[in-house]
Each structure stands twice: as structure tokens, then as C-alpha cells.
Design a protein around this motif. Structure first.
Motif, mmCIF file in Angstrom:
data_model
loop_
_atom_site.group_PDB
_atom_site.id
_atom_site.type_symbol
_atom_site.label_atom_id
_atom_site.label_comp_id
_atom_site.label_asym_id
_atom_site.label_seq_id
_atom_site.Cartn_x
_atom_site.Cartn_y
_atom_site.Cartn_z
ATOM 1 N N LEU A 169 0.836 -1.215 0.155
ATOM 2 C CA LEU A 169 -0.038 0.040 -0.060
ATOM 3 C C LEU A 169 0.928 1.009 -0.031
ATOM 4 O O LEU A 169 1.746 1.527 0.692
ATOM 5 C CB LEU A 169 -0.866 -0.008 1.300
ATOM 6 N N GLY A 170 0.730 2.220 -0.945
ATOM 7 C CA GLY A 170 1.523 3.269 -1.140
ATOM 8 C C GLY A 170 2.503 3.368 -2.283
ATOM 9 O O GLY A 170 3.143 4.484 -2.766
ATOM 10 N N ASP A 171 2.628 2.109 -2.955
ATOM 11 C CA ASP A 171 3.607 2.064 -4.006
ATOM 12 C C ASP A 171 2.799 2.573 -5.318
ATOM 13 O O ASP A 171 1.814 2.480 -5.596
ATOM 14 C CB ASP A 171 3.770 0.494 -4.250
ATOM 15 N N THR A 172 3.576 3.293 -6.209
ATOM 16 C CA THR A 172 3.187 3.716 -7.379
ATOM 17 C C THR A 172 4.454 4.277 -8.408
ATOM 18 O O THR A 172 5.623 3.834 -8.174
ATOM 19 C CB THR A 172 2.293 5.280 -7.218
ATOM 20 N N PHE A 173 4.007 4.429 -9.423
ATOM 21 C CA PHE A 173 5.155 4.645 -10.567
ATOM 22 C C PHE A 173 4.672 5.895 -11.189
ATOM 23 O O PHE A 173 3.589 6.108 -11.332
ATOM 24 C CB PHE A 173 5.301 3.595 -11.703
ATOM 25 N N TYR A 174 5.850 6.665 -11.699
ATOM 26 C CA TYR A 174 5.480 8.085 -12.466
ATOM 27 C C TYR A 174 6.468 8.173 -13.583
ATOM 28 O O TYR A 174 7.698 7.528 -13.482
ATOM 29 C CB TYR A 174 5.356 9.136 -11.383
ATOM 30 N N LYS A 175 6.481 9.118 -14.301
ATOM 31 C CA LYS A 175 7.395 9.440 -15.243
ATOM 32 C C LYS A 175 7.656 10.763 -15.189
ATOM 33 O O LYS A 175 6.805 11.683 -15.181
ATOM 34 C CB LYS A 175 6.986 9.183 -16.555
ATOM 35 N N ARG A 176 8.955 11.294 -15.042
ATOM 36 C CA ARG A 176 9.108 12.759 -15.061
ATOM 37 C C ARG A 176 8.747 13.482 -16.105
ATOM 38 O O ARG A 176 8.921 12.946 -17.429
ATOM 39 C CB ARG A 176 10.747 13.078 -14.709
ATOM 40 N N VAL A 177 8.595 14.694 -16.124
ATOM 41 C CA VAL A 177 8.240 15.523 -17.329
ATOM 42 C C VAL A 177 9.334 15.480 -18.426
ATOM 43 O O VAL A 177 10.509 15.545 -18.194
ATOM 44 C CB VAL A 177 8.153 17.125 -16.966
ATOM 45 N N GLU A 178 9.074 15.101 -19.622
ATOM 46 C CA GLU A 178 9.954 14.807 -20.882
ATOM 47 C C GLU A 178 10.937 13.819 -20.307
ATOM 48 O O GLU A 178 11.906 13.572 -21.168
ATOM 49 C CB GLU A 178 10.952 16.200 -20.772
ATOM 50 N N GLY A 179 10.566 12.954 -19.380
ATOM 51 C CA GLY A 179 11.575 11.827 -19.125
ATOM 52 C C GLY A 179 11.021 10.670 -19.985
ATOM 53 O O GLY A 179 9.950 10.539 -20.364
#
Length: 237
Positions: A169-179
Motif C-alpha cells: 500500500l502506497g507503491d506507485t510509478f511515475y514518469k518525469r516531465v520529458e523523461g
């Protein structure tokens, strides 16, 4: 972070919200360090290019040695050019002497450790390296921050039964802007932090909430900001 190393500092400078958050946190740490009787050596974990920890030292008015640790080689090279002694490795793998640091920082990075085992390993190594009673300062995102991704992460975790796939619980993924690359990030619960610290030999001196989306770097309520923590190595285990 190799993708970001060349532009990391410039990105901070362009993001008014982030630079304000960082500057105000730096000031709070510097003021707290300045009240400490003696600081000779500070351990800066995941210190990146070194800019932030050098700013903390400058604002504090103290003259202590900074030993940095970062897993990214390009970040380490930039920090070394700024005069820091660097270890290019995960903190849990660095060979450090016991009871030799007067303080430690782990800023804007602890949540990137991908599981509880690695978080415990990192905290235990920091605990080993700190002198009894010495402080660790770190910040993490708050799962109950209504202005951040936390509430949506809670919904996704339940709807998609992510615990059955091995996600905490609390895990996530993201992509940096322009990454181009995905990054992992863990959002924390208050009890989770307190349990981790106690397990690894720390006691929580204080836990504050600092605004990020709004009221950047200012103390806010528990549903409006990130966790900002000062933890002390217990003098007796």
C-alpha cells in the motif's frame, strides 16, 4: 537519474514550488543543526549533485565535513566537483565506520527505495554510522495528503487488488516531465514510518507536515503535506 543528472539542478531552479519546498526545508534543518553542540561530520544519503546539502551547511553557519552517498555515478561526479567525498553505491552497501557521524540527511529520496527490506537495510546502516543521540533528517510523501497522489493510490490499490500482485500500500510509478523512464515512489503512512524507525533503533524526535502543492515548505495539517522527520539514534539499544 542518469537521465536527469545533467539537468537536475536546473530543473529545481525552474520549478518554483519545488525550489521553495527545498529551500525552506534546508533552512529548518540548518537551524536545527546550528543548535546542536558540535557537528564535525554529516552523512548525506542520496545527496545527488550535492547542492542541497552544501546549502544546508552554508545556511547553518557551521563548518563540518560532508560525506555523500549516491547510487548514480553521474550524480557522484558532480558532487565530487563541488568538493564532497562520495561513495557511489546504495547506502546499505557502503562500508562505513560505526558511531562516526554527528548527523545524517536522506532528502527527497527515501521513498524511491522499492521495498521494506531495502528501507530497513538503509536505516540500519545509517543507524550504525551515526553516533548515539545523533539525528537523521528525511522527508517522504504522505499517503493521506489530499493535494497529492495519495488518495488516488489508495483507490487504485483496492480496485486493482495490487496487494495480490506483491505491491505494498502506497507503491506507485511515475514518469518525469520529458523523461523516458518510469520511476518508483512509495507514499507512507504515519504508523508505517514510526514502526520502521523503531525497528531500526531510532526514536522520532518530531514529525511535521510540510506543504508541497500549496503553502510550500510551511507547516500544515496532516492531510495537506509531506512528512518531514527528525529521528534520533537511541543512546541505548
Amino acid at each position: 537519474y542518469s537521465e536527469q543528472a545533467e539537468v537536475y539542478d536546473q530543473q529545481d531552479e525552474k520549478n518554483i514550488r519545488r525550489i521553495t519546498y527545498i529551500q525552506k526545508m534546508n533552512e529548518k534543518i540548518a537551524q536545527d543543526l546550528a543548535q546542536t553542540k558540535k557537528i564535525d561530520r554529516l552523512l548525506a544519503v542520496a545527496c545527488g549533485t550535492g547542492r542541497r546539502v552544501l546549502n544546508i551547511r552554508e545556511v547553518s553557519g557551521l563548518d563540518y565535513k560532508i560525506v555523500g552517498v549516491d547510487a548514480n555515478g553521474q550524480m557522484c561526479q558532480k558532487a565530487e566537483k563541488r568538493g564532497l567525498q562520495m561513495f557511489n553505491n546504495q547506502i546499505s552497501e557502503v562500508d562505513l565506520e560505526e558511531n562516526t557521524f554527528d548527523a545524517a540527511t536522506f532528502l527527497y529520496a527515501f521513498g524511491h527505495l522499492p521495498n521494506e527490506e531495502q528501507r530497513k537495510a538503509a536505516l540500519k546502516k545509517i543507524h550504525y554510522a551515526l553516533k548515539p543521540g545523533a539525528a537523521l533528517y528525511f522527508d517522504v510523501f504522505n499517503l493521506h495528503d489530499q493535494l497529492e497522489w495519495g488518495p488516488q493510490i489508495l483507490v487504485n490499490h483496492q480496485k486493482q487488488s495490487l496487494d495480490q500482485l506483491g505491491y505494498q500500500l502506497g507503491d506507485t510509478f511515475y514518469k518525469r516531465v520529458e523523461g523516458k523512464n518510469l520511476s518508483f515512489l512509495h507514499y507512507f503512512l504515519k504508523d508505517e514510518i514510526e514502526t520502521l524507525l523503531a525497528f531500526c533503533g531510532f526514536e522520532c524526535a518530531w514529525m511535521k507536515y510540510l506543504g508541497y502543492r500549496q503553502n510550500c515548505g510551511e507547516e500544515v495539517g496532516p492531510s495537506e503535506g509531506s512528512f518531514f522527520i527528525k529521528a534520533l539514534k537511541r543512546k541505548t539499544s
